[in-house]
Structures are given as C-alpha cells and as structure tokens.
Write an enzyme that holds these catalytic residues in place. Structure first.
Site, PDB file in Angstrom:
ATOM      1  N   GLY A 191      -0.559   0.925  10.253  1.00  0.00           N
ATOM      2  CA  GLY A 191      -1.805   1.225  10.944  1.00  0.00           C
ATOM      3  C   GLY A 191      -2.725   0.027  10.929  1.00  0.00           C
ATOM      4  O   GLY A 191      -2.515  -0.927  10.181  1.00  0.00           O
ATOM      5  N   ARG A 216       5.112  -6.295   9.054  1.00  0.00           N
ATOM      6  CA  ARG A 216       4.683  -7.285  10.040  1.00  0.00           C
ATOM      7  C   ARG A 216       4.063  -8.494   9.353  1.00  0.00           C
ATOM      8  O   ARG A 216       4.734  -9.482   9.119  1.00  0.00           O
ATOM      9  CB  ARG A 216       3.726  -6.682  11.064  1.00  0.00           C
ATOM     10  N   LYS A 276      -6.153   8.504  14.822  1.00  0.00           N
ATOM     11  CA  LYS A 276      -5.572   9.332  13.756  1.00  0.00           C
ATOM     12  C   LYS A 276      -5.599  10.822  14.132  1.00  0.00           C
ATOM     13  O   LYS A 276      -4.716  11.581  13.747  1.00  0.00           O
ATOM     14  CB  LYS A 276      -6.325   9.080  12.436  1.00  0.00           C
ATOM     15  N   GLY A 318       0.789  -1.234   0.000  1.00  0.00           N
ATOM     16  CA  GLY A 318       0.000   0.000   0.000  1.00  0.00           C
ATOM     17  C   GLY A 318       0.818   1.280   0.000  1.00  0.00           C
ATOM     18  O   GLY A 318       1.818   1.395  -0.713  1.00  0.00           O
ATOM     19  N   ILE A 319       0.393   2.242   0.822  1.00  0.00           N
ATOM     20  CA  ILE A 319       1.061   3.543   0.882  1.00  0.00           C
ATOM     21  C   ILE A 319       2.529   3.359   1.278  1.00  0.00           C
ATOM     22  O   ILE A 319       3.425   3.971   0.693  1.00  0.00           O
ATOM     23  CB  ILE A 319       0.348   4.472   1.900  1.00  0.00           C
ATOM     24  N   ASP A 370       6.847  -5.583  14.937  1.00  0.00           N
ATOM     25  CA  ASP A 370       5.513  -5.350  15.475  1.00  0.00           C
ATOM     26  C   ASP A 370       5.578  -4.032  16.248  1.00  0.00           C
ATOM     27  O   ASP A 370       6.199  -3.955  17.310  1.00  0.00           O
ATOM     28  CB  ASP A 370       5.133  -6.512  16.412  1.00  0.00           C
ATOM     29  N   TYR A 388     -10.420   4.172  15.223  1.00  0.00           N
ATOM     30  CA  TYR A 388      -9.469   4.577  14.174  1.00  0.00           C
ATOM     31  C   TYR A 388      -9.390   6.104  14.066  1.00  0.00           C
ATOM     32  O   TYR A 388      -8.295   6.683  14.059  1.00  0.00           O
ATOM     33  CB  TYR A 388      -9.923   3.971  12.843  1.00  0.00           C
TER      34      TYR A 388
END
Lengths: 80, 240
Positions: free
Chosen positions: B83, B34, B150, B13-14, B54, B146
């Site tokens: 995340g 991880r 954030k 991903g990002i 981790d 979440y």
C-alpha cells in the site's frame, strides 16, 4: 480443422469445465437448464475455449448465447 | 503439500510478519517487494521466492504470478498488502497524490485478485485476504485518498466473495488500526501518542498481531468465513 473435429474439441472442454458427460453436450443443449451451468461456469468455459481454440471473445458477444450450438458457432466463427 | 502463498509488500512491516507467519505454518511464500529490500534470512529461505513487483503494473503482476507458479505451483493464498500513502488535506491534494494512492491500493487489488482467481477457480480452492485499514470506516483527516482506497477494497472483497463463494474461494478483509511499522513510526511522537490514547487497548499494534489474523483467514480453519471484515485494532473502530 473440420467442423466435426472442432466440435469434439469443444465437447472435451465442456466436459472438463462443466463436469458433464460427453453425451450431454449436444448442439441443442442449453447451458443453464440442461447442463446446470451458472454464470461463473460459463466464464470458465469461455476462458478454456479461448485457450484451446486460440481465439478471443469479448464480453458483449456472449449476450444471448444460451446453447451449445450458439457458443460453438461463436468460437468457430473466429477461427477463419 | 505446502501451499503457495503470494504476499505483496512482503519485505517490511505487516507484510514481512505475514510472510513469517505462513512460513511457520509450513507454506511456501512468494514474497513480492518494490522499494525495500527483504531481510537476508527470508531471501535465503528455501520456501521463499522473492520477486520484485510494482503492483501498479498489470504486466508485472502477470509476470510475477507466472514466475511464482513456476517455482511453487498455483497460488492458493493471496495477501494483498502492499500500500501507499500520500497524505495532505484535500484542498491542497494534487491529482497525482489521489491517483497514485488509488492505483497502488485499489486498482492493484483488482489486478492481483483477478489474476489469482483465474487459477483458483480451476483449483476450486482459494484464500484471498485484502489488507484494508480502520480509516476505511473512521475516515482520517489528511487521507481522503488513502481512506477512499481502503474503503474501496471492502466493496471489492465483498462483491468478489459473492462471485466465488460456490468455488470454495473465500475473500476477506483485515482492517488494522495503527501498527508499529515505518508508515506509523515516522509520524511525530505526539501523533503516535494521540493514536494510542484513542485506542481502547492504549497502544499501537505489533505487525505480528495483524499477521496472525491474516494467517488465520488464510488457513483451513477459516473455511466458512467469507466477505468478512476483521478489525484488528485494539478496539479503535468497534461499533462502526
């Protein structure tokens, strides 16, 4: 380590971390006023002293510590 | 001299796009991962050190930094990207879903930035980028854990930015909207379409569009930007 050798080591740390000259690091010198150290400088100095002297200082013990002499005694007092 | 860029959640991903962006700038990258295995081309790359980490374990964070510094020198850039989500309406949300999300997203940000800044302060240089989310500002039904984590990252970043500004260490936040990663692509099609419709640009982002903003904040061109929150969301959160 005798007091004199310990102070030399302390002085070395202070010179390196605070960017001051060795002759500025005298027992009566105040960190904020005489050595132009801000709170982050002091945190850095404590971390360096912990490494150098192999001691551990709790945040609460730094309360009221304003001079070279006070911090030197705090560190060396833990070495016994 | 190539810098050591430490990226968490770097396998997919990002994070993976961030790793590639910094490699393109000539930096060396510590790729932490991880559960997902990083792609082979990154594992084989001579300027990549892949470390299993981790982020909920501060002991593992310490060990990963030690290994990273051993390989590539002091960490100059930290990208906190790893995340987790554990969605559900709050009335039915378990303590565990709350705790693991806060630990993975927010508490890990504290441990990672604390470890990184211990050396950055001595180097008188550092770039820290925290990957937050647009939901920190908009809120999101089903994501109280979440969104809270954030939003917490923004407060952490701005406080830390103030503490370290005089040492030429910048701390910034990137707040992506929906991005085409596993996390979003696993949502039902109707939900993805709804997100795209809410976004002025009418689509969800590619991971590399987030990564380029992160690479900019990590570069010397961004030397006077600190405590900023850069929304990279196709206009979704403008005005917030």
């Amino acid at each position: 380590m005798d007091q004199q050798a310990a102070f030399e080591k302390f002085k070395e740390c202070a010179v390196k971390v605070l960017g001051v000259t060795p002759d500025q690091v005298v027992p009566t010198a105040r960190f904020a006023e005489d050595l132009d150290a801000d709170s982050l400088d002091l945190v850095e100095l404590v971390m360096a002293l912990e490494d150098e002297f192999g001691v551990s200082v709790d945040e609460s013990e730094l309360e009221g510590v304003e001079t070279v002499q006070q911090s030197f005694e705090l560190i060396t007092g833990k070495m016994e | 001299m190539p810098r050591n860029v430490f990226v968490t959640g770097g396998a997919t991903g990002i994070g993976q796009a961030v790793v590639r962006a910094f490699l393109d700038s000539g930096d060396r990258v510590t790729l932490c991962y991880r559960s997902s295995q990083p792609p082979e081309d990154l594992l084989q790359h001579e300027r990549v050190a892949a470390i299993k980490l981790d982020v909920t374990s501060s002991a593992e964070i310490d060990a990963a930094f030690a290994e990273s510094e051993e390989r590539f020198g002091p960490v100059a850039v930290l990208v906190v990207n790893a995340g987790a989500t554990a969605d559900g309406l709050m009335l039915r949300m378990s303590d565990n879903a709350w705790n693991t999300t806060i630990e993975t997203n927010l508490t890990a940000s504290f441990h990672l930035t604390k470890r990184a800044t211990a050396t950055m302060v001595r180097q008188r240089y550092g770039r820290i980028i925290l990957v937050s989310s647009v939901v920190a500002f908009t809120g999101s039904a089903g994501q109280v854990n979440y969104a809270a984590s954030k939003a917490g990252m923004v407060g952490l970043a701005r406080s830390l930015a103030r503490e370290l500004a005089t040492r030429s260490i910048t701390v910034n936040v990137v707040a992506p909207g929906a991005v085409a990663t596993e996390m979003v692509l696993s949502l039902p099609d109707a939900r993805q379409a709804a997100i795209a419709k809410e976004t002025p640009m009418g689509r969800i982002a590619e991971a590399k569009e987030i990564a380029s903003a992160i690479a900019f904040l990590g570069s010397d061109s961004a030397s006077f930007i600190t405590g900023a929150v850069l929304a990279v969301d196709g206009g979704l959160s403008m005005g917030l």
